[in-house]
Design an enzyme around this catalytic site. Structure first.
Site, short mmCIF file in Angstrom:
data_model
loop_
_atom_site.label_atom_id
_atom_site.label_comp_id
_atom_site.label_asym_id
_atom_site.label_seq_id
_atom_site.Cartn_x
_atom_site.Cartn_y
_atom_site.Cartn_z
N LYS A 142 -0.81 2.39 0.06
CA LYS A 142 -0.83 2.57 1.55
C LYS A 142 -0.93 1.21 2.39
O LYS A 142 -0.71 1.34 3.51
CB LYS A 142 -1.98 3.38 1.82
CG LYS A 142 -2.18 4.96 1.29
CD LYS A 142 -1.30 5.69 2.45
CE LYS A 142 -1.17 7.13 2.24
NZ LYS A 142 -0.54 7.96 3.00
N ASP A 189 -7.82 10.36 4.75
CA ASP A 189 -8.67 10.67 3.63
C ASP A 189 -8.97 9.82 2.85
O ASP A 189 -9.91 10.14 1.72
CB ASP A 189 -7.59 11.81 2.91
CG ASP A 189 -7.26 13.05 3.81
OD1 ASP A 189 -6.03 13.43 3.92
OD2 ASP A 189 -8.39 13.71 4.06
#
Length: 470
Positions: A142, A189
């Site tokens: 990410k 998340d």
């Protein structure tokens, strides 16, 4: 549509849901074989003769006097439009993004691992894993999206040309004084927030990260450890947490850096999506060095940013030889499956507060930017129980033969777990054949995270939590 809903649970049963779409690049008429499948329930057959719903039992678990059966619901159709990937996901765009990432001192190309012995065991030609568990030291991919999107936002706000600006320019004192006044906010998340926190530290900015209900404290602490972000776990689901982050950005003048999109908020998500092109480009070049062209790619999907990037890049790069693309989601948060199943071309959201060990995929609404690519270009949509991801984690942790051990978290391992079950379970033989999986298949998977939740990793890998029902 007649019959029970695709994603509805029969009491006492936990379904594993599969939707197969576009005809794979295969030398046999796969749909002809599907029309001959046995035990097609007449109450699940649709009016369109080219679409079927099947119900397959894939395991039974006995706990005391209670017998629980696990089923795979399958939706089959023999046509989708094929991906129309935008130019912003082509090779030229990928090269521009890669130039930026290579300017970050921590940049290292992550490995492509060939699981030779597992390939032999599962009777396919090759299984290749793009292992992102070491990316930037964050245990997940990410950071690619977070850094590139932050770079583009800062260039825009400071009047810098991104094609003439590199990461090291942001270390200049006159620029650092300006970036220190800028604050970013996001909902996550886990891994996306960690990437944003890390990027904020690199650029000298401030950041706030909000997490949905059920997020683990260890994931929250990992975000704090990665950079300067202040972290708060909310009592709402993912979509509501995104709305809260959006409100906070508007009220405080912060810059929202979110990997999902909606009307009026498309530019920043596109920059995050483009950030993942570095990973896709690396994987394609690495697999080409092995003289391999993948026939199948299985991609995990939360809001779908990573999956859409890889699918779009593959469609641009391989053209008519694009591999068969399939998506993997948690059954409780299968928003791509739900949207595809509706058949109206629109985006549909899951409801409630989904619970799954696949925290990074626990998202209720597909990214608006990505949905057309995955709607028209994916062949399969899999909504999986947690035991599928757990099976993948253990398969990576205890490799076949001399294969390399890979540390993979719940979301990262979901694709290998599913591929292994598809290739091994007799009950899924006709599904495997329908997808064109055979001895000539070259399968590419992305391990998107390492042990980002150490406690869950220990329970699954060391203690055997979430076993596959026999």
């Amino acid at each position: 549509m007649s019959g029970r809903s695709l994603n509805a649970s029969i009491q006492g049963e936990i379904p594993l849901i599969l939707c197969i779409g576009r005809m794979p690049v295969k030398r046999v008429n796969w749909f002809t074989s599907l029309t001959a499948l046995p035990k097609v329930r007449s109450d699940l057959r649709q009016e369109n003769p080219k679409k079927f719903l099947l119900l397959k039992e894939i395991g039974v678990e006995i706990m005391g006097n209670v017998k629980r059966r696990y089923y795979m619901d399958i939706y089959l159709q023999d046509s989708v439009k094929g991906a129309k990937a935008p130019n912003m996901l082509n090779e030229e765009a990928a090269q521009e993004v890669a130039v930026f990432h290579k300017g970050i001192p921590e940049y290292r190309e992550t490995p492509l691992v060939y699981l030779e012995d597992l390939s032999k065991e599962l009777k396919v030609k090759g299984i290749y894993i793009k292992d992102e568990s070491t990316r930037f030291g964050l245990k997940a991919f990410k950071g690619l999206g977070g850094t590139y999107a932050m770079f583009r936002i800062l260039c825009r706000e400071l009047g810098l040309d991104p094609k003439e600006t590199e990461f090291l320019d942001f270390q200049k004192p006159e620029i650092k004084r300006k970036t220190a006044k800028i604050t970013f906010v996001t909902a996550t998340d886990g891994n996306h927030g960690k990437g944003v926190s890390w990027a904020a530290g690199l650029f000298g900015c401030r950041a706030y990260v909000f997490m949905p209900e059920g997020s683990s404290k260890s994931r929250a602490q990992a975000i704090r450890d990665a950079g300067p972000a202040e972290v708060e776990i909310r009592d709402t689901n993912y979509d509501k947490t995104v709305e809260f982050a959006r409100t906070m950005s508007e009220e405080n003048g912060w810059f929202l850096i979110q990997d999902t999109a909606w009307d009026g908020y498309e530019e920043v998500p596109w920059w995050i999506i483009q950030g993942y092109l570095t990973m896709a480009q690396e994987a394609v070049r690495q697999i080409e060095r092995r003289n391999v062209r993948p026939t199948h790619v299985f991609l995990q999907a939360g809001v779908g940013a990573m999956a859409g990037t890889v699918a779009g890049y593959a469609a641009n790069y391989y053209g008519e030889y694009c591999p068969v693309i399939s998506l993997v989601e948690p059954e409780e948060a299968a928003c791509f499956f739900l949207s595809a199943k509706q058949g109206d071309g629109g985006i549909h959201s899951t409801q409630g507060n989904p619970r799954t060990i696949m925290a990074g995929l626990n998202c209720g609404t597909p990214c608006k930017n990505i949905w057309p690519i995955l709607r028209d270009g994916a062949s399969g949509y899999f909504a999986c129980p947690d035991f599928v991801a757990a099976h993948g984690m253990r398969t990576y942790a205890f490799p076949s033969g001399k294969d390399e051990k890979i540390i993979s978290g719940e979301s990262g391992a979901s694709t290998l777990g599913l591929v292994s079950l598809l290739l091994k379970k007799e009950e899924l033989l006709d599904v495997k054949e329908a997808l064109g999986l055979d001895e000539d298949s070259e399968i590419l998977l992305f391990n998107t995270e390492g042990d980002t939740d150490p406690d869950c990793y220990r329970r699954v890998v060391e203690e055997g939590a979430y076993p596959v029902p026999e």
